[in-house]
Design a protein around this motif. Structure first.
Motif, PDB file in Angstrom:
ATOM      1  N   ASP A  15       1.058  -1.294   0.274  1.00 18.12           N
ATOM      2  CA  ASP A  15       0.038   0.344  -0.523  1.00 18.12           C
ATOM      3  C   ASP A  15       0.601   0.901   0.291  1.00 18.12           C
ATOM      4  OD1 ASP A  15      -2.793   0.624  -0.150  1.00 18.12           O
ATOM      5  OD2 ASP A  15      -2.639   1.851   1.680  1.00 18.12           O
ATOM      6  N   GLU A  16       2.271   1.354   0.542  1.00 19.09           N
ATOM      7  CA  GLU A  16       3.205   2.357  -0.168  1.00 19.09           C
ATOM      8  C   GLU A  16       3.367   3.169  -1.074  1.00 19.09           C
ATOM      9  OE1 GLU A  16       7.275   1.302   2.163  1.00 19.09           O
ATOM     10  OE2 GLU A  16       6.337   1.080   3.716  1.00 19.09           O
ATOM     11  N   THR A  18       0.787   2.953  -3.491  1.00 19.14           N
ATOM     12  CA  THR A  18      -0.164   3.418  -3.928  1.00 19.14           C
ATOM     13  C   THR A  18      -0.327   4.939  -3.325  1.00 19.14           C
ATOM     14  OG1 THR A  18      -1.735   1.603  -3.621  1.00 19.14           O
ATOM     15  CG2 THR A  18      -3.273   3.304  -3.526  1.00 19.14           C
ATOM     16  N   GLU A  19       0.449   4.990  -1.966  1.00 20.37           N
ATOM     17  CA  GLU A  19       0.507   6.190  -0.774  1.00 20.37           C
ATOM     18  C   GLU A  19       1.042   7.087  -1.236  1.00 20.37           C
ATOM     19  OE1 GLU A  19      -1.142   7.761   1.864  1.00 20.37           O
ATOM     20  OE2 GLU A  19      -2.489   5.175   1.958  1.00 20.37           O
ATOM     21  N   ARG A  20       2.413   6.282  -1.822  1.00 21.47           N
ATOM     22  CA  ARG A  20       3.348   7.279  -2.705  1.00 21.47           C
ATOM     23  C   ARG A  20       2.186   7.637  -4.185  1.00 21.47           C
ATOM     24  NH1 ARG A  20       7.326   5.311  -6.624  1.00 21.47           N
ATOM     25  NH2 ARG A  20       7.613   3.649  -4.999  1.00 21.47           N
ATOM     26  N   ARG A  23       0.395  10.673  -2.942  1.00 21.98           N
ATOM     27  CA  ARG A  23       1.133  12.123  -2.762  1.00 21.98           C
ATOM     28  C   ARG A  23       1.333  12.862  -3.991  1.00 21.98           C
ATOM     29  NH1 ARG A  23       3.281   8.659   1.084  1.00 21.98           N
ATOM     30  NH2 ARG A  23       5.168   8.615  -0.155  1.00 21.98           N
ATOM     31  N   ARG A  47      -6.985   1.681  -5.640  1.00 24.77           N
ATOM     32  CA  ARG A  47      -8.398   1.295  -4.560  1.00 24.77           C
ATOM     33  C   ARG A  47      -9.208   0.916  -5.033  1.00 24.77           C
ATOM     34  NH1 ARG A  47      -5.097   5.916  -1.287  1.00 24.77           N
ATOM     35  NH2 ARG A  47      -3.655   4.915  -0.176  1.00 24.77           N
TER      36      ARG A  47
END
Length: 483
Positions: A15-16, A18-20, A23, A47
């Motif tokens: 998931d990091e 997708t988080e990146r 951002r 997601r």
């Protein structure tokens, strides 16, 4: 650490990515059919698609056939399946051989098709009977009995998988199993290389090819923009380079020669190109010289990799040299009896349908590529071992003859291959695409005169054919193995 905690840790790591993307917000991620999708769009699509997959019964670690070429929707779906810890089998086109290999070897549970923009997602059950057939167990049932033994290490590691099919030019395609978590970690990196100017990279290589996957992950590594072609023709590719200011083009020598033959480098402004990386087949020295002359501002980089070991970082001796160095700290190499052998951190887990006899007892992968090495560590690919022509015990490397023949102003392109011969075992044959009008007799006479004094007599082609177009694979590689 409990199995549940390991699964959560694996999900967090995935998931990091997708988080990146989230951002990065409005930074352009994908240009597909003229429409620009941001990294924020991509994060949301991943997601949303992951939720849809779970709602439609796609359970972790099940094998899923993703039938698509590059599109915004297929990229989001690939990463949603990665997030869901599935074994992804990307497939651009269903062929009889590919379908048989997938059904016999991959234990596919679902077939997924997606609209280019990701707005529609079709999930069908898929069994040995083919797509649309009812599966033997309830969709979404994650049971140990339903998990193929080859996937067990992925389940235990809480990791996603990737199955790539070989070209199958000499038989049934090989189903090559990778740990997708490892590939993403090694090739997409942490994404901390974010500059003010985005790098536009053309997705020339196919979605179901190790080079295509590597190109996509490379885009994410530099937070760049993937430009997707609707068609892979010289006209389309050069038009996209001009329109979007493409800086990096990964492709093959055969396709680059098609650009030169059609004069597309003059019909379009390709001055934005800063690097052309070429692989999938050896580069003839004469063709490299032509390319450097035609595109002097672009750095020409020889890449090297296999579907089994991944794509290695390389350094070319220069844009005019076919010598390169493997400069990847995650890849080791050695040369045994002239053959290049590799060991990498992105090495495949094994074949699903073939014995792993391409691996040595100590775990090195035999590439099948014949190379020579200089004292400074630079390597040069001389050709494939299986393509060497044996003429009465004498060895002929097709690439040597092709490199010389491309120096003729009367020859646009050529391919050298061997055919059975009752006296010598094999004979040398060449297909010629002439640059102008020429009879077969004239072509044979010109080939022999041009090669005379440059090669030994046993290397002279016994048969010279005139062709309008050379036979190339869907991955734009010359086809030298003839039935």
């Amino acid at each position: 650490m409990s199995d549940e905690l390991e699964r959560r840790d694996g999900l967090d790591r995935r998931d990091e990515l997708t988080e990146r993307f989230a951002r990065l917000g409005d930074r352009p991620a994908v240009i597909d059919k003229g429409r620009t999708h941001s990294y924020g769009d991509l994060a949301r699509a991943i997601r949303t698609t992951a939720d849809r997959l779970r709602e439609r019964g796609v359970a972790p670690h099940e094998a899923v056939v993703l039938n698509s070429d590059f599109s915004f929707g297929s990229i989001a779906t690939l990463l949603a399946l990665y997030l869901n810890r599935n074994v992804v089998v990307p497939l651009v086109a269903f062929t009889e051989g590919a379908l048989r290999t997938i059904n016999d070897s991959c234990a596919p549970r679902h077939l997924v098709k997606v609209a280019d923009d990701g707005s529609e997602l079709l999930v069908e059950p898929m069994t040995a009977a083919g797509p649309g057939a009812e599966p033997g167990a309830e969709p979404g049932a994650e049971s140990a009995a339903a998990t193929p033994e080859a996937y067990r290490p992925l389940v235990e590691a809480g990791a996603a998988g990737l199955v790539l099919l070989s070209s199958g030019s000499t038989g049934a395609p090989k189903a090559i199993l990778h740990n997708l978590d490892t590939l993403v970690a090694e090739k997409a990196g942490s994404g901390d290389r974010v500059g003010s100017r985005t790098t536009n990279i053309l997705m020339f290589l196919l979605f179901d090819h190790i080079g295509g996957i590597n190109s996509l992950l490379g885009v994410f590594k530099v937070s760049g923009t993937a430009v997707l072609p609707a068609r892979r023709t010289p006209e389309e590719i050069c038009a996209l380079i001009e329109e979007h200011g493409i800086r990096l083009l990964p492709t093959s020598p055969t396709f680059l020669n098609l650009i030169l033959i059609g004069d597309y480098h003059r019909k379009h402004d390709l001055s934005s190109l800063r690097m052309i990386s070429y692989g999938t087949e050896p580069m003839p020295e004469e063709l490299l010289r032509r390319l450097h002359t035609a595109l002097p501002r672009a750095r020409l980089l020889q890449t090297f990799g296999t579907s089994e070991t991944g794509i290695s970082a390389t350094t070319s001796e220069s844009s005019e040299s076919t010598y390169f160095r493997i400069s990847d700290e995650n890849v080791q190499y050695r040369i045994v009896d002239g053959e290049l052998q590799l060991k990498s951190r992105t090495q495949f887990m094994g074949y699903l349908n073939y014995p792993d006899d391409s691996l040595t007892e100590d775990g090195w992968f035999r590439t099948g590529d014949l190379v020579e090495e200089k004292e400074d560590g630079f390597l040069k690919v001389k050709g494939r071992a299986k393509e060497v022509i044996n003429v009465g015990g004498e060895k002929v490397l097709p690439l040597e003859l092709e490199s010389i023949l491309l120096g003729s102003p009367l020859i646009d392109d050529c391919v050298v291959y061997g055919r059975p011969n009752s006296i010598t075992g094999q004979s040398v044959c060449v297909d010629i695409k002439p640059s102008g009008a020429m009879t077969r007799a004239e072509a044979r006479r010109h080939v022999h005169e041009f090669l005379e004094g440059k090669v030994e007599p046993f290397k002279l082609p016994a048969k010279v054919n005139l062709v309008e177009e050379l036979r190339v694979s869907d991955r734009f590689k010359k086809q030298r193995i003839r039935a």
